[in-house]
Write a protein that holds these residues in place. Structure first.
Motif, short mmCIF file in Angstrom:
data_model
loop_
_atom_site.label_atom_id
_atom_site.label_comp_id
_atom_site.label_asym_id
_atom_site.label_seq_id
_atom_site.Cartn_x
_atom_site.Cartn_y
_atom_site.Cartn_z
N CYS A 286 0.81 -1.22 0.00
CA CYS A 286 0.00 0.00 0.00
C CYS A 286 0.85 1.28 0.00
CB CYS A 286 -0.94 -0.02 1.20
SG CYS A 286 -2.20 1.26 1.14
N ASP A 287 1.81 1.38 0.89
CA ASP A 287 2.62 2.60 0.95
C ASP A 287 3.40 2.83 -0.34
OD1 ASP A 287 1.71 3.25 3.49
OD2 ASP A 287 3.39 2.25 4.50
N GLU A 288 3.93 1.76 -0.90
CA GLU A 288 4.68 1.87 -2.15
C GLU A 288 3.77 2.32 -3.29
OE1 GLU A 288 4.76 -0.66 -0.01
OE2 GLU A 288 6.86 -0.90 0.55
N ILE A 289 2.54 1.81 -3.31
CA ILE A 289 1.58 2.19 -4.34
C ILE A 289 1.23 3.67 -4.20
CG2 ILE A 289 -0.80 1.84 -5.15
CD1 ILE A 289 -0.35 -1.18 -4.24
N LYS A 290 0.99 4.11 -2.97
CA LYS A 290 0.70 5.53 -2.72
C LYS A 290 1.85 6.40 -3.21
CE LYS A 290 -2.13 4.94 1.44
NZ LYS A 290 -2.18 5.25 2.88
N ASN A 291 3.07 6.00 -2.90
CA ASN A 291 4.25 6.77 -3.31
C ASN A 291 4.37 6.81 -4.83
OD1 ASN A 291 5.10 7.51 -0.74
ND2 ASN A 291 6.33 5.67 -0.49
N ALA A 292 4.09 5.69 -5.49
CA ALA A 292 4.19 5.64 -6.95
C ALA A 292 3.14 6.54 -7.60
CB ALA A 292 4.02 4.20 -7.44
N ILE A 293 1.92 6.51 -7.10
CA ILE A 293 0.85 7.36 -7.65
C ILE A 293 1.18 8.83 -7.41
CG2 ILE A 293 -1.59 8.00 -7.39
CD1 ILE A 293 -2.10 4.93 -6.99
#
Length: 112
Positions: free
Chosen positions: A89-96
């Motif tokens: 989740c955190d990595e996805i948020k950072n990527a977006i």
């Protein structure tokens, strides 16, 4: 079912000014300023998040996505994307945030 963290994050994005979220049977698509930046694929693809290759316009962004655990993928023809498991989740948020921020920078440069 989609992880709760991702579900809540998508609701937050949808409430943001420049994001639009389309949920369909097989995937949820994320648009920023009407540009498809990625999405979430349901169980049929193993439950993953992806960033569209078209918004990865520099080696720096590609390297950052890789550092966030995204792998470059392709369908063997001409379709490329960056993918990670939907539990990151955190990595996805950072990527977006990374790719939408890059698009925002481009829009701002065009204004000036």
């Amino acid at each position: 079912a989609m992880p709760e963290c991702i579900r809540k994050y998508l609701v937050t994005l949808e409430e943001s000014e420049n994001f639009r979220i389309y949920s369909m049977k097989m995937q949820t698509v994320i648009l920023y300023r009407e540009i498809k930046i990625g999405g979430i694929n349901r169980i049929h693809r193993g439950g993953c998040a992806y960033i569209a290759s078209g918004v990865v316009n520099s080696v720096q962004i590609a390297n950052t996505l890789e550092a966030l655990g995204f792998k470059e993928m392709n369908d063997g023809r001409s379709h490329y994307w960056y993918e990670t498991g939907w539990n990151n989740c955190d990595e996805i948020k950072n990527a977006i945030s990374l790719v939408s921020g890059n698009i925002e920078d481009i829009f701002n440069k065009l204004k000036n």
